[in-house]
Design a protein around this motif. Structure first.
Motif, PDB file in Angstrom:
ATOM      1  N   ALA A  62     -28.503  14.049  15.611  1.00  0.00           N
ATOM      2  CA  ALA A  62     -28.004  13.480  15.079  1.00  0.00           C
ATOM      3  C   ALA A  62     -27.424  13.551  13.723  1.00  0.00           C
ATOM      4  CB  ALA A  62     -27.990  11.640  15.302  1.00  0.00           C
ATOM      5  N   ALA A  63     -28.728  13.815  12.473  1.00  0.00           N
ATOM      6  CA  ALA A  63     -28.299  14.267  11.858  1.00  0.00           C
ATOM      7  C   ALA A  63     -27.524  15.461  11.105  1.00  0.00           C
ATOM      8  CB  ALA A  63     -30.190  13.986  10.794  1.00  0.00           C
ATOM      9  N   LEU A  64     -27.261  16.401  11.683  1.00  0.00           N
ATOM     10  CA  LEU A  64     -27.160  17.343  11.320  1.00  0.00           C
ATOM     11  C   LEU A  64     -25.727  17.308  10.521  1.00  0.00           C
ATOM     12  CD1 LEU A  64     -27.710  20.100  14.044  1.00  0.00           C
ATOM     13  CD2 LEU A  64     -28.485  20.573  11.781  1.00  0.00           C
ATOM     14  N   PRO A  65     -25.361  17.449   9.720  1.00  0.00           N
ATOM     15  CA  PRO A  65     -23.649  17.800   8.930  1.00  0.00           C
ATOM     16  C   PRO A  65     -22.930  18.623  10.141  1.00  0.00           C
ATOM     17  CG  PRO A  65     -25.147  18.590   7.360  1.00  0.00           C
ATOM     18  CD  PRO A  65     -26.256  19.069   8.601  1.00  0.00           C
ATOM     19  N   LYS A  66     -21.957  18.145  10.170  1.00  0.00           N
ATOM     20  CA  LYS A  66     -20.887  18.980  10.853  1.00  0.00           C
ATOM     21  C   LYS A  66     -20.409  19.985  10.407  1.00  0.00           C
ATOM     22  CE  LYS A  66     -18.544  14.559  12.774  1.00  0.00           C
ATOM     23  NZ  LYS A  66     -19.851  14.253  14.314  1.00  0.00           N
ATOM     24  N   ASP A  67     -20.444  20.795  11.932  1.00  0.00           N
ATOM     25  CA  ASP A  67     -19.194  22.436  11.138  1.00  0.00           C
ATOM     26  C   ASP A  67     -20.457  23.234  10.657  1.00  0.00           C
ATOM     27  OD1 ASP A  67     -17.102  21.477  13.005  1.00  0.00           O
ATOM     28  OD2 ASP A  67     -15.912  20.376  11.207  1.00  0.00           O
ATOM     29  N   VAL A  68     -21.590  23.067  10.634  1.00  0.00           N
ATOM     30  CA  VAL A  68     -22.405  23.734   9.983  1.00  0.00           C
ATOM     31  C   VAL A  68     -22.849  24.939  10.972  1.00  0.00           C
ATOM     32  CG1 VAL A  68     -23.440  22.308   8.109  1.00  0.00           C
ATOM     33  CG2 VAL A  68     -24.534  22.625  10.508  1.00  0.00           C
ATOM     34  N   LEU A  69     -23.131  25.741  10.225  1.00  0.00           N
ATOM     35  CA  LEU A  69     -23.921  27.128  11.208  1.00  0.00           C
ATOM     36  C   LEU A  69     -25.216  27.019  11.258  1.00  0.00           C
ATOM     37  CD1 LEU A  69     -24.410  30.307  12.585  1.00  0.00           C
ATOM     38  CD2 LEU A  69     -25.210  30.430  10.164  1.00  0.00           C
ATOM     39  N   ALA A  86     -30.374  37.903   2.177  1.00  0.00           N
ATOM     40  CA  ALA A  86     -29.359  38.127   0.751  1.00  0.00           C
ATOM     41  C   ALA A  86     -28.017  38.550   1.149  1.00  0.00           C
ATOM     42  CB  ALA A  86     -29.565  39.209   0.113  1.00  0.00           C
ATOM     43  N   GLN A  87     -28.045  39.166   2.814  1.00  0.00           N
ATOM     44  CA  GLN A  87     -27.281  40.235   3.509  1.00  0.00           C
ATOM     45  C   GLN A  87     -26.093  38.693   4.518  1.00  0.00           C
ATOM     46  OE1 GLN A  87     -28.182  44.056   4.988  1.00  0.00           O
ATOM     47  NE2 GLN A  87     -27.978  44.889   3.394  1.00  0.00           N
ATOM     48  N   GLN A  88     -27.265  38.633   4.439  1.00  0.00           N
ATOM     49  CA  GLN A  88     -26.761  37.097   5.129  1.00  0.00           C
ATOM     50  C   GLN A  88     -26.137  36.073   4.493  1.00  0.00           C
ATOM     51  OE1 GLN A  88     -29.469  35.886   7.924  1.00  0.00           O
ATOM     52  NE2 GLN A  88     -28.550  35.943   8.957  1.00  0.00           N
ATOM     53  N   MET A  89     -26.445  35.852   4.295  1.00  0.00           N
ATOM     54  CA  MET A  89     -25.938  34.873   2.005  1.00  0.00           C
ATOM     55  C   MET A  89     -24.534  34.876   1.830  1.00  0.00           C
ATOM     56  SD  MET A  89     -27.983  33.368  -0.530  1.00  0.00           S
ATOM     57  CE  MET A  89     -29.116  32.027   0.338  1.00  0.00           C
ATOM     58  N   GLN A  90     -24.299  36.612   1.628  1.00  0.00           N
ATOM     59  CA  GLN A  90     -23.143  36.948   1.329  1.00  0.00           C
ATOM     60  C   GLN A  90     -22.243  36.782   2.506  1.00  0.00           C
ATOM     61  OE1 GLN A  90     -23.105  41.224   0.524  1.00  0.00           O
ATOM     62  NE2 GLN A  90     -21.765  40.531  -1.716  1.00  0.00           N
ATOM     63  N   GLY A  91     -22.652  36.693   3.249  1.00  0.00           N
ATOM     64  CA  GLY A  91     -21.184  36.379   4.412  1.00  0.00           C
ATOM     65  C   GLY A  91     -21.136  35.040   4.550  1.00  0.00           C
ATOM     66  N   TRP A  92     -22.066  34.501   4.223  1.00  0.00           N
ATOM     67  CA  TRP A  92     -21.686  32.754   4.808  1.00  0.00           C
ATOM     68  C   TRP A  92     -20.826  32.725   3.592  1.00  0.00           C
ATOM     69  CZ3 TRP A  92     -28.259  32.092   4.821  1.00  0.00           C
ATOM     70  CH2 TRP A  92     -28.067  32.486   6.032  1.00  0.00           C
ATOM     71  N   MET A  93     -21.539  32.717   2.225  1.00  0.00           N
ATOM     72  CA  MET A  93     -20.624  32.922   1.300  1.00  0.00           C
ATOM     73  C   MET A  93     -18.868  32.758   1.784  1.00  0.00           C
ATOM     74  SD  MET A  93     -23.367  33.064  -1.993  1.00  0.00           S
ATOM     75  CE  MET A  93     -22.564  32.545  -2.852  1.00  0.00           C
ATOM     76  N   GLY A  94     -18.839  34.480   1.741  1.00  0.00           N
ATOM     77  CA  GLY A  94     -17.961  34.832   1.724  1.00  0.00           C
ATOM     78  C   GLY A  94     -16.274  34.094   2.797  1.00  0.00           C
ATOM     79  N   SER A  95     -17.761  33.543   4.427  1.00  0.00           N
ATOM     80  CA  SER A  95     -16.826  32.456   4.783  1.00  0.00           C
ATOM     81  C   SER A  95     -16.385  31.497   4.723  1.00  0.00           C
ATOM     82  CB  SER A  95     -17.742  33.344   6.237  1.00  0.00           C
ATOM     83  OG  SER A  95     -18.817  32.132   6.229  1.00  0.00           O
ATOM     84  N   GLY A  96     -17.174  30.709   3.739  1.00  0.00           N
ATOM     85  CA  GLY A  96     -17.298  29.236   3.233  1.00  0.00           C
ATOM     86  C   GLY A  96     -18.667  28.638   4.061  1.00  0.00           C
ATOM     87  N   ASP A  98     -20.643  26.499   5.684  1.00  0.00           N
ATOM     88  CA  ASP A  98     -22.298  25.818   5.055  1.00  0.00           C
ATOM     89  C   ASP A  98     -23.157  25.890   6.034  1.00  0.00           C
ATOM     90  OD1 ASP A  98     -21.263  24.430   3.311  1.00  0.00           O
ATOM     91  OD2 ASP A  98     -20.381  22.375   3.793  1.00  0.00           O
ATOM     92  N   VAL A  99     -24.478  26.138   5.564  1.00  0.00           N
ATOM     93  CA  VAL A  99     -25.595  26.262   6.766  1.00  0.00           C
ATOM     94  C   VAL A  99     -27.007  25.466   6.852  1.00  0.00           C
ATOM     95  CG1 VAL A  99     -27.877  28.543   7.608  1.00  0.00           C
ATOM     96  CG2 VAL A  99     -25.307  28.875   5.976  1.00  0.00           C
ATOM     97  N   ALA A 100     -26.984  25.023   8.300  1.00  0.00           N
ATOM     98  CA  ALA A 100     -28.279  24.555   8.275  1.00  0.00           C
ATOM     99  C   ALA A 100     -29.448  25.001   8.763  1.00  0.00           C
ATOM    100  CB  ALA A 100     -27.690  22.968   8.832  1.00  0.00           C
TER     101      ALA A 100
END
Length: 156
Positions: A62-69, A86-96, A98-100
């Motif tokens: 219930a607490a997880l933000p919507k549309d997050v990885l 770091a490589q994963q983070m670069q991918g997340w940043m590139g795709s815009g 959010d990650v939980a």
């Protein structure tokens, strides 16, 4: 990009709060870390461990933000090096996106939370105190971000 730490537990010892806060404030604005604390199920209700984990799972989901990885922290998950993170983070940043990162309580995470995650991640094959995981994860996220930006914090 926002990085969420959704963690079962509140009223952590001061050193846990201080450690997490230190690394969270070091993060750049484009990779902000925010903590969502989930109240643990009381251990005095006579419920079974599975019932307690299930109640915590409902609060987590219930607490997880919507549309997050969703990345669930679990000792049986895949291990990554800091460079791989770091490589994963670069991918997340590139795709815009959010990650939980989801951190369980004293008994871990219910299977429903693990099954809802896109990834299971282990910080260690050792069992770690769930409060300490907050600090370790925040430090590794800061280190991974530093590595991406050639910051001297990360040394090989």
């Amino acid at each position: 990009m926002k990085l969420w730490l959704v963690a079962v537990g509140h009223k952590m010892p001061a050193w846990i709060t201080a450690g997490f806060t230190e690394y969270a404030k070091r993060m750049a604005r484009e990779a902000h870390i925010e903590l969502i604390e989930i109240k643990p199920e009381p251990r005095t209700t006579g419920k079974s461990v599975m019932q307690m984990m299930e109640a915590e799972a409902q609060r987590i989901l219930a607490a997880l933000p919507k549309d997050v990885l969703r990345i669930a922290l679990d000792e049986h998950g895949a291990q990554s090096s800091t460079k791989q993170l770091a490589q994963q983070m670069q991918g997340w940043m590139g795709s815009g996106c959010d990650v939980a990162f989801i951190i369980g309580g004293a008994d871990g995470l219910h299977e429903s939370v693990k099954n809802s995650a896109q990834q299971l991640l282990a910080l260690s094959i050792m069992t770690l105190p769930h409060g300490l995981v907050r600090v370790l994860l925040a430090e590794q996220l800061y280190r991974a971000h530093s590595l991406l930006h050639n910051h001297p914090y990360h040394r090989e």
